[in-house]
Design an enzyme around this catalytic site. Sequence first.
Site, PDB file in Angstrom:
ATOM      1  N   ASN A  15       0.803  -1.222   0.000  1.00 31.61           N
ATOM      2  CA  ASN A  15       0.000   0.000   0.000  1.00 31.61           C
ATOM      3  C   ASN A  15       0.839   1.277   0.000  1.00 31.61           C
ATOM      4  O   ASN A  15       0.303   2.372   0.091  1.00 31.61           O
ATOM      5  CB  ASN A  15      -0.997   0.010   1.160  1.00 31.61           C
ATOM      6  CG  ASN A  15      -0.329   0.067   2.515  1.00 31.61           C
ATOM      7  OD1 ASN A  15       0.883  -0.108   2.634  1.00 31.61           O
ATOM      8  ND2 ASN A  15      -1.112   0.301   3.547  1.00 31.61           N
ATOM      9  N   CYS A  16       2.149   1.155  -0.149  1.00 32.26           N
ATOM     10  CA  CYS A  16       3.048   2.312  -0.226  1.00 32.26           C
ATOM     11  C   CYS A  16       2.924   2.935  -1.617  1.00 32.26           C
ATOM     12  O   CYS A  16       3.055   2.243  -2.634  1.00 32.26           O
ATOM     13  CB  CYS A  16       4.485   1.860   0.042  1.00 32.26           C
ATOM     14  SG  CYS A  16       5.730   3.114  -0.295  1.00 32.26           S
ATOM     15  N   ASP A  17       2.675   4.222  -1.684  1.00 39.40           N
ATOM     16  CA  ASP A  17       2.489   4.899  -2.973  1.00 39.40           C
ATOM     17  C   ASP A  17       3.726   4.802  -3.860  1.00 39.40           C
ATOM     18  O   ASP A  17       3.605   4.637  -5.081  1.00 39.40           O
ATOM     19  CB  ASP A  17       2.121   6.370  -2.764  1.00 39.40           C
ATOM     20  CG  ASP A  17       0.704   6.541  -2.232  1.00 39.40           C
ATOM     21  OD1 ASP A  17      -0.114   5.607  -2.399  1.00 39.40           O
ATOM     22  OD2 ASP A  17       0.418   7.598  -1.647  1.00 39.40           O
TER      23      ASP A  17
END
Length: 125
Positions: free
Chosen positions: A13-15
């Site tokens: 979920n890290c951009d």
Amino acid sequence: MTTTLPVLHGISNCDTVKRARAWLEDRGFEHRFHDFKKDGVPAAALERWVAAAGWEALLNRQGTTWRKMDAASKSAVVDAASARAAMLAHSSLIRRPVVEWPNGDTTIGFSPELFRQHAVDLTAA
């Protein structure tokens, strides 16, 4: 001839990880994804990354996890050993993504130019 795929390590979920994965996928480059949250931080790989890039480059002091740590925990991170222990305990302290490229290089972070430099080796496969 390249016989292995790049391994992109990070958190799903890290951009920045999302942008890195999309960059590879949009250009048709296969890769393997290792999710720290689901699969853990591989201690042997962390050793390699610290040796290749240095613990200072690998430790994410700008993220939420670091900012939420108490002052004593932050001040205890003073060298490679203490940084490794902190990163193993809190995978979000690792700057992302970490990519192990088939040619043996390790990169930390994402930029199109950085990936473009390493993708040259992938296109020769």
